[in-house]
Design an enzyme around this catalytic site. Structure first.
Site, PDB file in Angstrom:
ATOM      1  N   ASP A 119       0.840  -1.208   0.000  1.00  0.00           N
ATOM      2  CA  ASP A 119       0.000   0.000   0.000  1.00  0.00           C
ATOM      3  C   ASP A 119       0.870   1.251   0.000  1.00  0.00           C
ATOM      4  OD1 ASP A 119      -2.468  -1.095  -0.061  1.00  0.00           O
ATOM      5  OD2 ASP A 119      -3.070  -0.443   1.941  1.00  0.00           O
TER       6      ASP A 119
ATOM      7  N   LYS B 185      -4.045   3.018  -2.744  1.00  0.00           N
ATOM      8  CA  LYS B 185      -5.470   3.351  -2.844  1.00  0.00           C
ATOM      9  C   LYS B 185      -5.821   4.450  -1.850  1.00  0.00           C
ATOM     10  CE  LYS B 185      -6.740  -0.755  -0.182  1.00  0.00           C
ATOM     11  NZ  LYS B 185      -6.723  -0.011   1.059  1.00  0.00           N
TER      12      LYS B 185
ATOM     13  N   MET C 192      -8.324   9.457   8.608  1.00  0.00           N
ATOM     14  CA  MET C 192      -8.831   9.955   7.325  1.00  0.00           C
ATOM     15  C   MET C 192      -9.747  11.173   7.519  1.00  0.00           C
ATOM     16  SD  MET C 192      -9.619   6.213   5.609  1.00  0.00           S
ATOM     17  CE  MET C 192     -10.186   5.464   7.138  1.00  0.00           C
TER      18      MET C 192
HETATM   19  N1  SAH Z   1      -4.459   0.541   8.796  1.00  0.00           N
HETATM   20  C1  SAH Z   1      -3.973   1.872   9.093  1.00  0.00           C
HETATM   21  C2  SAH Z   1      -5.004   2.937   8.775  1.00  0.00           C
HETATM   22  C3  SAH Z   1      -5.383   3.018   7.320  1.00  0.00           C
HETATM   23  S1  SAH Z   1      -6.501   4.319   6.973  1.00  0.00           S
HETATM   24  C4  SAH Z   1      -3.525   1.927  10.552  1.00  0.00           C
HETATM   25  O1  SAH Z   1      -3.839   1.022  11.316  1.00  0.00           O
HETATM   26  O2  SAH Z   1      -2.844   2.887  10.919  1.00  0.00           O
HETATM   27  C5  SAH Z   1      -5.411   5.622   6.501  1.00  0.00           C
HETATM   28  C6  SAH Z   1      -5.349   6.678   7.573  1.00  0.00           C
HETATM   29  O3  SAH Z   1      -4.487   6.276   8.618  1.00  0.00           O
HETATM   30  C7  SAH Z   1      -4.780   8.009   7.118  1.00  0.00           C
HETATM   31  O4  SAH Z   1      -5.738   8.779   6.478  1.00  0.00           O
HETATM   32  C8  SAH Z   1      -4.373   8.610   8.448  1.00  0.00           C
HETATM   33  O5  SAH Z   1      -5.505   9.099   9.135  1.00  0.00           O
HETATM   34  C9  SAH Z   1      -3.877   7.403   9.191  1.00  0.00           C
HETATM   35  N2  SAH Z   1      -2.415   7.224   9.118  1.00  0.00           N
HETATM   36  C10 SAH Z   1      -1.747   6.170   8.641  1.00  0.00           C
HETATM   37  N3  SAH Z   1      -0.415   6.326   8.793  1.00  0.00           N
HETATM   38  C11 SAH Z   1      -0.242   7.522   9.403  1.00  0.00           C
HETATM   39  C12 SAH Z   1       0.896   8.254   9.871  1.00  0.00           C
HETATM   40  N4  SAH Z   1       2.143   7.770   9.740  1.00  0.00           N
HETATM   41  N5  SAH Z   1       0.688   9.431  10.475  1.00  0.00           N
HETATM   42  C13 SAH Z   1      -0.549   9.931  10.644  1.00  0.00           C
HETATM   43  N6  SAH Z   1      -1.659   9.280  10.223  1.00  0.00           N
HETATM   44  C14 SAH Z   1      -1.515   8.091   9.622  1.00  0.00           C
END
Ligand code: SAH
Length: 259
Positions: free
Chosen positions: A38, A60, A172
């Site tokens: 991803d 995505k 998000m």
């Molecule tokens: N599976 C992921 C989340 C996926 S949805 C998890 O558990 O973290 C994608 C969202 O995750 C982004 O829009 C943001 O809100 C958050 N996100 C993922 N990585 C991030 C990071 N390094 N810093 C801040 N927000 C993050």
């Protein structure tokens, strides 16, 4: 039959810092013939993949060009059926947003066993990166992980969430931040509630903004923060470290949160 030897893993790559990946994740990655990545995954984690692994980037991100979800699942199926082991690398934890559940269902429906390997989710790692303990017992009885991006599922019931008085951790949420803040205020949340937004948490380019709810959307806009970011709303946000606030330059860090 080769089928018994083929494997599929749904792997959480963590929030960004490579060292936050689990040992189990690195070991599975080291076995995979094919790695589907991803776009939120730090490419540095590919150091744990085999040198001869086929690496496919399948982004995505909301609002960006991307490989349709069905296409990603089809690729996974194709490789597994051809006898190749597949590691599906997802940012954070594979089962916290990010559609890992849908991929598991699709693989299971095709008779393919998939192993889930947890990762450190951004909703915990991002607040922690600036010193926010999401369930500090003097400030909250729990934490709610909620999406701010409501495609298909309808809007979260913000008023109900406000009534829980729990820490809100919004994934998000950046594109709709104004609407979310308005909904929280309309539901009676205090405009003095401490808030934080942390962009690119645990990566070198990490930045954040802290402000009270009433000024939060402006503070985030002034700081120029965008996706990917985690939004934290609740008293625990007042525990963000002053040191972290001082370090991040160019953002609204010291703005309005009284300490
Ligand atoms: N599976 C992921 C989340 C996926 S949805 C998890 O558990 O973290 C994608 C969202 O995750 C982004 O829009 C943001 O809100 C958050 N996100 C993922 N990585 C991030 C990071 N390094 N810093 C801040 N927000 C993050």
């Amino acid at each position: 039959m080769h089928a018994a030897m083929t494997r599929a893993w749904l792997i959480g790559a963590g929030p960004g810092d490579v060292e936050l990946m689990t040992l189990k994740a690195t070991r599975a990655l080291a076995q995979a013939d094919v790695v589907l990545v991803d776009d939120l995954v730090n490419p540095d984690v590919l150091q744990f993949a085999r040198a001869d692994a086929l690496v496919v980037h399948v982004g995505k991100r909301g609002g960006h060009p991307s490989t349709p979800q069905a296409g990603i699942v089809a690729q996974m199926l194709e490789h597994v059926k051809a006898g190749r082991s597949v590691a599906r690398l997802k940012g954070g934890d594979p089962f916290v947003f990010g559609r890992g559940g849908e991929e598991q269902q699709a693989l299971q429906a095709a008779g393919i066993e998939v192993e889930i390997i947890n990762g450190v989710t951004a909703g915990i790692a991002a607040p922690a990166a600036i010193g926010i303990p999401v369930t500090h017992r003097e400030h909250s009885q729990g934490v709610v992980f909620v999406t701010g991006h409501c495609a298909g599922n309808g809007e979260p019931d913000w008023a109900a969430l406000v009534a829980t008085r729990m820490t809100l951790v919004i994934y998000m949420g950046m594109r709709r931040l104004n609407d979310i803040v308005s909904a929280l205020l309309a539901a009676g949340m205090s405009a003095a509630t401490p808030c934080a937004a942390i962009e690119s948490a645990t990566r070198p380019e990490q930045r954040h903004a802290l402000a009270r709810l009433g000024e939060f959307a402006d503070a985030v806009a002034r700081a120029g923060l965008g996706s990917p970011a985690i939004v934290v709303i609740g008293e625990v946000a007042s525990l963000a470290l002053a040191r972290a606030a001082d370090d991040a330059s160019g953002s609204a860090n010291n703005e309005t949160v009284a300490r």
